[in-house]
Design a protein around this motif. Structure first.
Motif, PDB file in Angstrom:
ATOM      1  N   THR A   5       0.769  -1.114   0.006  1.00 17.51           N
ATOM      2  CA  THR A   5      -0.009   0.078  -0.021  1.00 17.51           C
ATOM      3  C   THR A   5       0.701   1.048  -0.008  1.00 17.51           C
ATOM      4  O   THR A   5       1.881   1.281   0.972  1.00 17.51           O
ATOM      5  CB  THR A   5      -0.796   0.037   1.220  1.00 17.51           C
ATOM      6  OG1 THR A   5      -2.062  -0.772   1.116  1.00 17.51           O
ATOM      7  CG2 THR A   5      -1.131   1.189   1.631  1.00 17.51           C
ATOM      8  N   LEU A   6       0.715   2.014  -1.304  1.00  9.47           N
ATOM      9  CA  LEU A   6       1.574   3.300  -1.147  1.00  9.47           C
ATOM     10  C   LEU A   6       0.567   4.219  -0.412  1.00  9.47           C
ATOM     11  O   LEU A   6      -0.349   4.513  -0.682  1.00  9.47           O
ATOM     12  CB  LEU A   6       1.702   3.526  -2.625  1.00  9.47           C
ATOM     13  CG  LEU A   6       2.513   2.799  -3.435  1.00  9.47           C
ATOM     14  CD1 LEU A   6       2.450   3.313  -4.808  1.00  9.47           C
ATOM     15  CD2 LEU A   6       3.952   2.835  -2.875  1.00  9.47           C
ATOM     16  N   PRO A  64      -0.323   8.154   0.547  1.00  9.32           N
ATOM     17  CA  PRO A  64      -0.212   9.110  -0.557  1.00  9.32           C
ATOM     18  C   PRO A  64       0.497  10.417  -0.057  1.00  9.32           C
ATOM     19  O   PRO A  64       1.145  11.020  -0.699  1.00  9.32           O
ATOM     20  CB  PRO A  64      -1.787   9.473  -0.554  1.00  9.32           C
ATOM     21  CG  PRO A  64      -2.429   9.051   0.714  1.00  9.32           C
ATOM     22  CD  PRO A  64      -1.673   7.609   0.865  1.00  9.32           C
ATOM     23  N   ASN A  65       0.683  10.778   1.141  1.00  9.20           N
ATOM     24  CA  ASN A  65       1.198  11.961   1.957  1.00  9.20           C
ATOM     25  C   ASN A  65       1.698  11.669   3.253  1.00  9.20           C
ATOM     26  O   ASN A  65       1.194  12.292   4.117  1.00  9.20           O
ATOM     27  CB  ASN A  65       0.447  13.095   1.675  1.00  9.20           C
ATOM     28  CG  ASN A  65       1.289  14.198   1.659  1.00  9.20           C
ATOM     29  OD1 ASN A  65       2.525  14.426   1.622  1.00  9.20           O
ATOM     30  ND2 ASN A  65       0.336  15.435   1.977  1.00  9.20           N
ATOM     31  N   ASP A 119       5.650  11.229  -0.319  1.00  9.85           N
ATOM     32  CA  ASP A 119       4.649  11.050  -1.074  1.00  9.85           C
ATOM     33  C   ASP A 119       4.909   9.619  -1.880  1.00  9.85           C
ATOM     34  O   ASP A 119       5.764   9.375  -2.483  1.00  9.85           O
ATOM     35  CB  ASP A 119       4.669  12.239  -2.485  1.00  9.85           C
ATOM     36  CG  ASP A 119       3.408  12.205  -3.261  1.00  9.85           C
ATOM     37  OD1 ASP A 119       2.434  11.475  -3.058  1.00  9.85           O
ATOM     38  OD2 ASP A 119       3.681  12.450  -4.578  1.00  9.85           O
ATOM     39  N   LYS A 120       4.007   8.748  -1.933  1.00 11.08           N
ATOM     40  CA  LYS A 120       3.632   7.582  -2.500  1.00 11.08           C
ATOM     41  C   LYS A 120       4.879   6.584  -2.053  1.00 11.08           C
ATOM     42  O   LYS A 120       5.548   6.228  -2.967  1.00 11.08           O
ATOM     43  CB  LYS A 120       3.712   7.700  -3.994  1.00 11.08           C
ATOM     44  CG  LYS A 120       2.179   8.267  -4.463  1.00 11.08           C
ATOM     45  CD  LYS A 120       2.264   8.259  -5.827  1.00 11.08           C
ATOM     46  CE  LYS A 120       1.086   9.231  -6.182  1.00 11.08           C
ATOM     47  NZ  LYS A 120       1.087   9.940  -7.321  1.00 11.08           N
ATOM     48  N   ILE A 121       5.137   6.390  -0.737  1.00 13.68           N
ATOM     49  CA  ILE A 121       6.119   5.336  -0.131  1.00 13.68           C
ATOM     50  C   ILE A 121       5.283   4.286   0.549  1.00 13.68           C
ATOM     51  O   ILE A 121       4.238   4.634   1.229  1.00 13.68           O
ATOM     52  CB  ILE A 121       6.988   6.119   0.635  1.00 13.68           C
ATOM     53  CG1 ILE A 121       7.566   7.282  -0.238  1.00 13.68           C
ATOM     54  CG2 ILE A 121       7.950   5.458   1.361  1.00 13.68           C
ATOM     55  CD1 ILE A 121       8.662   8.054   0.790  1.00 13.68           C
ATOM     56  N   ASN A 122       5.843   3.125   0.535  1.00 14.23           N
ATOM     57  CA  ASN A 122       5.283   2.241   1.534  1.00 14.23           C
ATOM     58  C   ASN A 122       6.490   1.516   2.397  1.00 14.23           C
ATOM     59  O   ASN A 122       6.006   0.741   3.227  1.00 14.23           O
ATOM     60  CB  ASN A 122       4.452   1.283   0.650  1.00 14.23           C
ATOM     61  CG  ASN A 122       5.515   0.234  -0.292  1.00 14.23           C
ATOM     62  OD1 ASN A 122       6.501   0.598  -0.602  1.00 14.23           O
ATOM     63  ND2 ASN A 122       5.157  -0.977  -0.605  1.00 14.23           N
ATOM     64  N   ASP A 126      -2.019  10.149   5.304  1.00 10.80           N
ATOM     65  CA  ASP A 126      -2.203  11.209   4.299  1.00 10.80           C
ATOM     66  C   ASP A 126      -2.420  12.579   5.403  1.00 10.80           C
ATOM     67  O   ASP A 126      -3.504  12.588   6.178  1.00 10.80           O
ATOM     68  CB  ASP A 126      -3.668  11.063   3.728  1.00 10.80           C
ATOM     69  CG  ASP A 126      -3.737  12.141   2.630  1.00 10.80           C
ATOM     70  OD1 ASP A 126      -3.035  13.085   2.404  1.00 10.80           O
ATOM     71  OD2 ASP A 126      -4.409  11.973   1.690  1.00 10.80           O
TER      72      ASP A 126
END
Length: 167
Positions: free
Chosen positions: A56-57, A59-60, A79-82, A102
């Motif tokens: 799951t990435l 979002p913020n 941003d967009k890190i899992n 987020d």
């Protein structure tokens, strides 16, 4: 004239020997620490979808340390890190982190890592440091479904995931 030339050659030779001797006594140049000495607690974020576990990435994402001043805003607006690499304190046996998936609208969750410290000798150049052994992870349930320990040993080895967070 030959005597002056001989003295200049002798002076140059003395300066060269002195420079080599000075460089040989400087241990920072001779024996640098070339290995990592700060163990990272590697955390991955996942989600249950249709009976399967998927990455799951976030979002913020915001990951903030409550106990370690130097890691106060470790990840802020990522941003967009899992995958996250967190640090633990060698002065305590717990570390509390806030996670906000987020930063625009989601609630914060508190994750508490409870661990043991193990003193470790890296090398003469690097000195001593700490490895950690996770014993428990506690978390709030605002956005998180569960938090589990995957690998208990937190060390400087790369590519090892220690904790899985499920949303």
């Amino acid at each position: 004239m030959a005597k002056a030339k001989c003295h200049s050659i002798l002076a140059g030779l003395c300066w060269s020997v002195a420079a080599v001797w000075f460089a040989a006594c400087n241990t920072a140049v001779r024996n640098p620490c070339l290995e990592p000495t700060v163990p990272k607690l590697n955390v991955g974020c996942y989600q249950y979808r249709a009976g399967a576990v998927t990455d799951t990435l976030l979002p913020n994402a915001v990951f903030v340390s409550l106990d370690i001043d130097s890691a106060r805003y470790w990840y802020y607006g990522a941003d967009k890190i899992n995958k996250f690499a967190l640090v633990l304190s060698p002065r305590r046996d717990t570390a509390r982190w806030l996670l906000q998936a987020d930063s625009g609208f989601s609630q914060m969750d508190t994750i508490t890592f409870i661990y043991e410290r193990k003193l470790k000798f890296y090398s003469n150049a690097c000195g001593y440091g700490y490895d950690f052994l996770l014993s428990r992870v506690l978390s709030s349930r605002n956005n998180l479904d569960s938090v589990t320990i995957f690998t208990k040993e937190v060390s400087t080895k790369a590519g090892i995931e220690n904790v899985k967070i499920f949303f």
